[in-house]
Design a protein around this motif. Structure first.
Motif, short mmCIF file in Angstrom:
data_model
loop_
_atom_site.label_atom_id
_atom_site.label_comp_id
_atom_site.label_asym_id
_atom_site.label_seq_id
_atom_site.Cartn_x
_atom_site.Cartn_y
_atom_site.Cartn_z
N UNK A 193 -6.62 -10.25 -1.03
CA UNK A 193 -8.18 -9.79 -1.42
C UNK A 193 -8.73 -9.54 0.00
N UNK A 194 -8.53 -10.12 1.08
CA UNK A 194 -9.22 -9.89 2.24
C UNK A 194 -8.72 -8.03 2.80
N UNK A 195 -7.45 -7.99 2.73
CA UNK A 195 -6.78 -6.50 3.01
C UNK A 195 -7.20 -5.57 2.32
N UNK A 196 -7.58 -6.14 0.77
CA UNK A 196 -7.89 -4.89 0.02
C UNK A 196 -9.42 -4.19 0.29
N UNK A 197 -10.31 -4.87 1.14
CA UNK A 197 -11.29 -4.16 1.65
C UNK A 197 -11.03 -3.04 2.57
N UNK A 198 -9.69 -3.15 3.17
CA UNK A 198 -9.46 -1.98 3.98
C UNK A 198 -8.76 -0.65 3.43
N UNK A 199 -8.48 -0.91 1.93
CA UNK A 199 -8.07 0.17 1.31
C UNK A 199 -9.24 1.20 0.83
N UNK A 200 -9.70 2.10 1.54
CA UNK A 200 -10.48 2.98 1.44
C UNK A 200 -10.35 4.32 2.08
N UNK B 103 0.70 -1.27 -0.04
CA UNK B 103 0.04 0.13 -0.22
C UNK B 103 0.82 1.42 -0.20
N UNK B 104 1.85 1.58 0.82
CA UNK B 104 2.73 2.49 0.85
C UNK B 104 3.46 2.59 -0.46
N UNK B 105 3.93 1.53 -0.83
CA UNK B 105 4.73 1.53 -2.12
C UNK B 105 3.74 2.25 -3.33
N UNK B 106 2.59 1.65 -3.60
CA UNK B 106 1.46 2.25 -4.40
C UNK B 106 1.47 3.54 -4.38
N UNK B 107 1.32 4.15 -2.97
CA UNK B 107 0.99 5.73 -2.77
C UNK B 107 2.37 6.30 -3.22
N UNK B 108 3.50 5.64 -2.97
CA UNK B 108 4.60 6.44 -3.25
C UNK B 108 5.09 6.50 -4.68
N UNK B 109 4.57 5.35 -5.27
CA UNK B 109 4.82 5.39 -6.88
C UNK B 109 4.17 6.68 -7.35
N UNK B 110 3.02 6.93 -6.93
CA UNK B 110 2.08 8.09 -7.55
C UNK B 110 2.41 9.45 -6.82
N UNK B 111 2.86 9.48 -5.68
CA UNK B 111 3.23 10.87 -4.93
C UNK B 111 4.49 10.51 -4.26
N UNK B 112 5.44 11.21 -4.98
CA UNK B 112 6.93 10.69 -4.27
C UNK B 112 7.35 12.07 -3.11
N UNK B 113 6.38 12.01 -2.30
CA UNK B 113 6.44 12.91 -0.98
C UNK B 113 7.23 12.31 0.04
N UNK C 187 -9.11 -7.93 10.69
CA UNK C 187 -9.77 -6.79 11.50
C UNK C 187 -8.54 -5.73 11.70
N UNK C 188 -7.29 -6.26 12.05
CA UNK C 188 -6.26 -5.24 12.12
C UNK C 188 -5.97 -4.45 11.08
N UNK C 189 -6.36 -5.05 9.80
CA UNK C 189 -5.88 -4.53 8.67
C UNK C 189 -6.63 -3.19 8.20
N UNK C 190 -7.98 -3.24 9.03
CA UNK C 190 -8.96 -2.16 8.79
C UNK C 190 -8.39 -1.13 9.55
N UNK C 191 -8.01 -1.04 10.78
CA UNK C 191 -7.54 -0.33 11.56
C UNK C 191 -6.37 0.28 11.22
N UNK C 192 -5.10 -0.56 10.78
CA UNK C 192 -3.97 0.09 10.32
C UNK C 192 -4.37 0.85 9.11
N UNK C 193 -5.16 0.20 8.17
CA UNK C 193 -5.54 0.97 6.98
C UNK C 193 -6.25 2.30 7.15
#
Length: 378
Positions: free
Chosen positions: A323-330, A177-187, A262-268
């Protein structure tokens, strides 16, 4: 074995070091849930702290009233100065409610309560209680860079056990997730989040001044939320990460109320809220698919690495987790319920101490046939 430096200072385990460190000026925070208390792993941790002899040990306890007395008696068997913070006591909960800090309970809330007390020392170390490979080098390694002018240090380690790759929430959720964000936003902020070799490790140390300036998420977002504020407080220059060597602790299942999904939702939620707060304009409409694409590429790499080492690797199980963790990407929803930095908190750490001491006394006196053992460390 390698010695590559990255964006933050990286201390490598090249010679099994047990470095000199300001242990005598540090408070060690060891959060415990009911399942940790009186267990073999926690006993190993506390026996090791006896030998280290830090300034004090602060134990934030999340457990029902009936467990408070036995835990207090258990802590009194260790030869160090300790403070028990019962995080579920009625007076403490009323105190937090009156201060406008009522809300979800979890590991982050427990650690926040303990940091308020621990920051009376010069340095604060936080680590889990379920580490089966714990030894005295952990605290010394975490404190070493603080004794050399750094303000925050984060532990890292390879989650490899039984010829398998673990660390699944980090490998398959946080990192892609961080790598995906960084690829689009090299902040710079995303570069900071990407700099950590195991960003979801529960082990870190900070100067008391830094610890008092960090907001803390209430639940499983603790580790990533801590990094979000640490970037603002100390930045790249004040941060180090430290190799803690061989590290093993309990594994969680993917499903269930305390599982990795469940943890992924909180972390995400915590991660993405922090990213948005730092001015990154995230395209949430495409983020989930971009995350999955990055995660699939990482699975290919992990499979290759596992095969190289002769490890077992269940590719379909890894893909199912993605696939399960993808539900926390929102996009973050609802209000920001992070607990305030202690330097801005609407109550004092001493009020927490008074409330929890009274709660503990009541819990012990109300227990059937309970005696009144001395406070731990006295």
């Amino acid at each position: 074995m390698e010695y590559v430096q990255g964006r933050v200072a990286t201390l490598h385990d090249l010679a099994d070091p047990v470095p000199g460190a300001p242990v005598e000026r540090a408070a060690v925070v060891v959060p415990m849930a009911e399942r940790d208390c009186l267990g073999d792993a926690a006993d190993r941790v506390l026996r090791t702290l006896e030998r280290l002899d830090p300034e004090r040990v602060v134990i934030p306890l999340r457990a029902p009233a009936g467990r408070v007395g036995p835990v207090r008696e258990w802590l009194a068997t260790y030869d160090f100065r300790s403070e028990l913070v019962w995080c579920d006591g009625p007076r403490l909960n009323d105190l937090l409610s009156d201060a406008g800090l009522d809300g979800d309970r979890g590991k982050g809330r427990d650690v926040w309560l303990a940091i308020g007390r621990a920051a009376a020392s010069e340095f604060v170390v936080v680590h889990d209680a379920d580490t089966t490979t714990y030894d005295e080098s952990f605290v010394r390694r975490l404190l070493f860079p603080l004794g050399r002018g750094y303000e925050f240090s984060k532990g890292y380690y390879a989650r490899v056990e039984d010829d398998r790759l673990y660390g699944r929430l980090f490998r398959l959720f946080y990192a892609p997730l961080v790598r995906t964000l960084l690829n689009a936003h090299p902040e710079p902020f995303l570069r900071y989040l990407d700099a950590f070799r195991y960003a979801l490790a529960g082990e870190f140390a900070a100067t008391a001044a830094t610890a008092r300036r960090i907001r803390v998420p209430r639940t499983w977002g603790l580790e990533v939320g801590t990094l979000g504020d640490t970037f603002d407080v100390v930045g790249f220059a004040g941060t180090a990460q430290v190799d803690l060597g061989r590290y093993e602790h309990d594994h969680r299942g993917v499903g269930g109320s305390s599982g990795l999904s469940t943890m992924s939702r909180s972390v995400g939620e915590t991660l993405l809220r922090s990213v948005v707060d730092h001015g990154v304009d995230v395209d949430f409409d495409t983020l989930t698919q971009r995350y999955r694409t990055t995660a699939e590429r990482l699975i290919d790499q992990y499979e290759l690495d596992a095969g190289f080492n002769g490890f077992g690797f269940d590719r379909e199980h890894e893909r199912d987790q993605v696939s399960r963790y993808a539900e926390a990407v929102a996009a973050p929803r609802g209000p920001d319920d992070r607990l305030p930095a202690w330097e801005h908190a609407p109550l004092a750490p001493g009020a927490v101490a008074d409330a929890t001491a009274a709660d503990i006394a009541d819990a012990v006196s109300d227990a059937p046939g309970a005696a009144s053992p001395p406070e731990a460390g006295e």
